[in-house]
Scaffold this motif. Sequence first.
Motif, PDB file in Angstrom:
ATOM      1  N   LYS A  55       0.816  -1.218   0.000  1.00  0.00           N
ATOM      2  CA  LYS A  55       0.000   0.000   0.000  1.00  0.00           C
ATOM      3  C   LYS A  55       0.851   1.271   0.000  1.00  0.00           C
ATOM      4  CE  LYS A  55      -0.684   0.375   4.921  1.00  0.00           C
ATOM      5  NZ  LYS A  55      -1.532   0.147   6.037  1.00  0.00           N
ATOM      6  N   ASP A  56       1.973   1.273   0.698  1.00  0.00           N
ATOM      7  CA  ASP A  56       2.819   2.466   0.745  1.00  0.00           C
ATOM      8  C   ASP A  56       3.399   2.800  -0.625  1.00  0.00           C
ATOM      9  OD1 ASP A  56       2.286   2.657   3.433  1.00  0.00           O
ATOM     10  OD2 ASP A  56       4.197   1.783   4.070  1.00  0.00           O
ATOM     11  N   ALA A  57       3.707   1.776  -1.414  1.00  0.00           N
ATOM     12  CA  ALA A  57       4.260   1.998  -2.757  1.00  0.00           C
ATOM     13  C   ALA A  57       3.252   2.698  -3.673  1.00  0.00           C
ATOM     14  CB  ALA A  57       4.695   0.673  -3.372  1.00  0.00           C
ATOM     15  N   TRP A  58       1.944   2.526  -3.394  1.00  0.00           N
ATOM     16  CA  TRP A  58       0.890   3.127  -4.206  1.00  0.00           C
ATOM     17  C   TRP A  58       0.310   4.393  -3.577  1.00  0.00           C
ATOM     18  CZ3 TRP A  58      -0.618   1.471  -9.009  1.00  0.00           C
ATOM     19  CH2 TRP A  58      -0.102   0.246  -9.429  1.00  0.00           C
ATOM     20  N   GLU A  59       0.774   4.754  -2.401  1.00  0.00           N
ATOM     21  CA  GLU A  59       0.203   5.885  -1.667  1.00  0.00           C
ATOM     22  C   GLU A  59       0.293   7.198  -2.443  1.00  0.00           C
ATOM     23  OE1 GLU A  59      -2.120   7.233   1.201  1.00  0.00           O
ATOM     24  OE2 GLU A  59      -1.388   5.169   1.188  1.00  0.00           O
ATOM     25  N   SER A  60       1.432   7.427  -3.080  1.00  0.00           N
ATOM     26  CA  SER A  60       1.610   8.708  -3.770  1.00  0.00           C
ATOM     27  C   SER A  60       1.452   8.591  -5.287  1.00  0.00           C
ATOM     28  CB  SER A  60       2.982   9.289  -3.433  1.00  0.00           C
ATOM     29  OG  SER A  60       3.996   8.390  -3.824  1.00  0.00           O
ATOM     30  N   VAL A  87       1.526   5.870  -8.933  1.00  0.00           N
ATOM     31  CA  VAL A  87       1.912   4.614  -9.567  1.00  0.00           C
ATOM     32  C   VAL A  87       3.403   4.346  -9.326  1.00  0.00           C
ATOM     33  CG1 VAL A  87       2.058   3.427 -11.797  1.00  0.00           C
ATOM     34  CG2 VAL A  87       0.149   4.968 -11.335  1.00  0.00           C
ATOM     35  N   PRO A  88       3.770   3.165  -8.827  1.00  0.00           N
ATOM     36  CA  PRO A  88       5.198   2.849  -8.669  1.00  0.00           C
ATOM     37  C   PRO A  88       5.928   2.967 -10.021  1.00  0.00           C
ATOM     38  CG  PRO A  88       3.849   1.229  -7.534  1.00  0.00           C
ATOM     39  CD  PRO A  88       2.913   2.084  -8.346  1.00  0.00           C
ATOM     40  N   HIS A  89       7.189   3.335  -9.956  1.00  0.00           N
ATOM     41  CA  HIS A  89       7.940   3.621 -11.180  1.00  0.00           C
ATOM     42  C   HIS A  89       7.942   2.457 -12.170  1.00  0.00           C
ATOM     43  CE1 HIS A  89      10.705   5.548 -13.876  1.00  0.00           C
ATOM     44  NE2 HIS A  89      11.520   4.511 -13.793  1.00  0.00           N
ATOM     45  N   TYR A  90       8.145   1.246 -11.700  1.00  0.00           N
ATOM     46  CA  TYR A  90       8.215   0.117 -12.633  1.00  0.00           C
ATOM     47  C   TYR A  90       6.882  -0.112 -13.351  1.00  0.00           C
ATOM     48  CZ  TYR A  90       6.081  -3.114  -9.207  1.00  0.00           C
ATOM     49  OH  TYR A  90       5.239  -3.746  -8.336  1.00  0.00           O
ATOM     50  N   ILE A  91       5.767   0.273 -12.731  1.00  0.00           N
ATOM     51  CA  ILE A  91       4.468   0.195 -13.397  1.00  0.00           C
ATOM     52  C   ILE A  91       4.335   1.351 -14.389  1.00  0.00           C
ATOM     53  CG2 ILE A  91       1.960   0.157 -13.065  1.00  0.00           C
ATOM     54  CD1 ILE A  91       3.376  -2.322 -11.915  1.00  0.00           C
ATOM     55  N   THR A  92       4.884   2.504 -14.053  1.00  0.00           N
ATOM     56  CA  THR A  92       4.914   3.631 -14.998  1.00  0.00           C
ATOM     57  C   THR A  92       5.676   3.241 -16.256  1.00  0.00           C
ATOM     58  OG1 THR A  92       4.741   5.267 -13.240  1.00  0.00           O
ATOM     59  CG2 THR A  92       5.678   6.027 -15.321  1.00  0.00           C
ATOM     60  N   VAL A  93       6.796   2.550 -16.095  1.00  0.00           N
ATOM     61  CA  VAL A  93       7.571   2.076 -17.250  1.00  0.00           C
ATOM     62  C   VAL A  93       6.720   1.125 -18.086  1.00  0.00           C
ATOM     63  CG1 VAL A  93       9.618   0.773 -17.990  1.00  0.00           C
ATOM     64  CG2 VAL A  93       9.799   2.431 -16.115  1.00  0.00           C
ATOM     65  N   GLN A  94       5.977   0.247 -17.430  1.00  0.00           N
ATOM     66  CA  GLN A  94       5.076  -0.664 -18.143  1.00  0.00           C
ATOM     67  C   GLN A  94       4.064   0.132 -18.973  1.00  0.00           C
ATOM     68  OE1 GLN A  94       3.192  -3.515 -15.520  1.00  0.00           O
ATOM     69  NE2 GLN A  94       2.095  -4.504 -17.186  1.00  0.00           N
ATOM     70  N   ALA A 144      -5.622   1.106 -12.804  1.00  0.00           N
ATOM     71  CA  ALA A 144      -6.571   0.875 -11.716  1.00  0.00           C
ATOM     72  C   ALA A 144      -6.013  -0.250 -10.868  1.00  0.00           C
ATOM     73  CB  ALA A 144      -7.943   0.504 -12.279  1.00  0.00           C
ATOM     74  N   VAL A 145      -5.995  -0.038  -9.564  1.00  0.00           N
ATOM     75  CA  VAL A 145      -5.387  -1.015  -8.672  1.00  0.00           C
ATOM     76  C   VAL A 145      -6.314  -1.325  -7.502  1.00  0.00           C
ATOM     77  CG1 VAL A 145      -4.123   0.773  -7.376  1.00  0.00           C
ATOM     78  CG2 VAL A 145      -3.278  -1.585  -7.352  1.00  0.00           C
ATOM     79  N   LEU A 146      -6.339  -2.588  -7.127  1.00  0.00           N
ATOM     80  CA  LEU A 146      -7.025  -3.029  -5.925  1.00  0.00           C
ATOM     81  C   LEU A 146      -5.943  -3.419  -4.928  1.00  0.00           C
ATOM     82  CD1 LEU A 146      -9.746  -3.628  -4.563  1.00  0.00           C
ATOM     83  CD2 LEU A 146      -9.525  -5.980  -5.406  1.00  0.00           C
ATOM     84  N   ILE A 147      -5.912  -2.714  -3.809  1.00  0.00           N
ATOM     85  CA  ILE A 147      -4.868  -2.910  -2.800  1.00  0.00           C
ATOM     86  C   ILE A 147      -5.464  -3.655  -1.607  1.00  0.00           C
ATOM     87  CG2 ILE A 147      -3.203  -1.753  -1.292  1.00  0.00           C
ATOM     88  CD1 ILE A 147      -3.520   0.713  -3.244  1.00  0.00           C
ATOM     89  N   GLY A 148      -4.861  -4.780  -1.279  1.00  0.00           N
ATOM     90  CA  GLY A 148      -5.283  -5.529  -0.106  1.00  0.00           C
ATOM     91  C   GLY A 148      -6.699  -6.065  -0.170  1.00  0.00           C
ATOM     92  N   GLY A 149      -7.257  -6.128  -1.351  1.00  0.00           N
ATOM     93  CA  GLY A 149      -8.586  -6.687  -1.521  1.00  0.00           C
ATOM     94  C   GLY A 149      -9.732  -5.735  -1.230  1.00  0.00           C
ATOM     95  N   ASN A 150      -9.425  -4.503  -0.764  1.00  0.00           N
ATOM     96  CA  ASN A 150     -10.528  -3.608  -0.424  1.00  0.00           C
ATOM     97  C   ASN A 150     -10.262  -2.120  -0.635  1.00  0.00           C
ATOM     98  OD1 ASN A 150      -8.750  -3.196   1.656  1.00  0.00           O
ATOM     99  ND2 ASN A 150     -10.177  -3.709   3.296  1.00  0.00           N
ATOM    100  N   LYS A 151      -9.133  -1.759  -1.190  1.00  0.00           N
ATOM    101  CA  LYS A 151      -8.847  -0.346  -1.474  1.00  0.00           C
ATOM    102  C   LYS A 151      -8.630  -0.179  -2.975  1.00  0.00           C
ATOM    103  CE  LYS A 151      -6.492   0.410   2.900  1.00  0.00           C
ATOM    104  NZ  LYS A 151      -6.100  -0.958   3.267  1.00  0.00           N
ATOM    105  N   TYR A 152      -9.532   0.536  -3.612  1.00  0.00           N
ATOM    106  CA  TYR A 152      -9.441   0.761  -5.054  1.00  0.00           C
ATOM    107  C   TYR A 152      -8.898   2.166  -5.291  1.00  0.00           C
ATOM    108  CZ  TYR A 152     -10.877   2.044  -9.745  1.00  0.00           C
ATOM    109  OH  TYR A 152     -10.872   2.498 -11.038  1.00  0.00           O
ATOM    110  N   ARG A 153      -8.005   2.277  -6.258  1.00  0.00           N
ATOM    111  CA  ARG A 153      -7.483   3.579  -6.695  1.00  0.00           C
ATOM    112  C   ARG A 153      -7.308   3.522  -8.208  1.00  0.00           C
ATOM    113  NH1 ARG A 153      -8.306   3.786  -2.024  1.00  0.00           N
ATOM    114  NH2 ARG A 153      -7.049   4.565  -0.318  1.00  0.00           N
ATOM    115  N   HIS A 154      -7.414   4.680  -8.861  1.00  0.00           N
ATOM    116  CA  HIS A 154      -7.002   4.726 -10.266  1.00  0.00           C
ATOM    117  C   HIS A 154      -6.202   5.998 -10.501  1.00  0.00           C
ATOM    118  CE1 HIS A 154     -11.090   6.660 -10.796  1.00  0.00           C
ATOM    119  NE2 HIS A 154     -10.353   7.501 -11.488  1.00  0.00           N
TER     120      HIS A 154
END
Length: 183
Positions: A122-127, A129-136, A152-162
């Motif tokens: 969750k901390d990697a997605w807090e601020s 998109v993590p850099h390696y996903i940005t590269v993707q 769009a990401v589902l974190i820990g099964g219950n936190k959605y962010r896009h």
Amino acid sequence: MTIFAWTYDMSREEWLKLRTQGIGASDAAAVIGEHPYRSPMEVYLEKIGEMPEPTENEKMVWGNKLKNAIAQHFTESTGWKIRRRNAILRHPTHPFLLATPDRMLVGKQTGLLCKVTGEFMKDAWESGVPHYITVQCQHLMAVTKAAEWWVAVLIGGNKYRHFRVQRDDTLIKRLLTETEAFW
């Protein structure tokens, strides 16, 4: 972009075999040395068939199943329509660059990448998109000529962010240069 292969009725084994014929978006960060969990050597060994394919584990099974729910929630939260592409795409001038977008937005030249991650990330997605996903995403934009990509990401099964990732032509140029040298 051109169609490298249609994937609608393709088995996972066939899809994995075709992926060895080029560098996919999930390989890009590793190839340029910016993936925290994979190295360029691992990608190389995968491409030449010297590294066994990981056996599909529970995390992978649920990640694939949840992509549909994540994509649906993205549509509900944004109001944008999306569709599957059902194809492996190929860059028109760098044919070793392949991409299999999770979804494309209808009426827009942009796509959607769906991710599932554990609570420990969750901390990697807090601020953002993590850099390696940005590269993707930059790899996907290079192949499709898109100006932006959504994650769009589902974190820990219950936190959605896009998140919106804008095209970065400097990073794309680096990707083209370094992936070509690697290939």
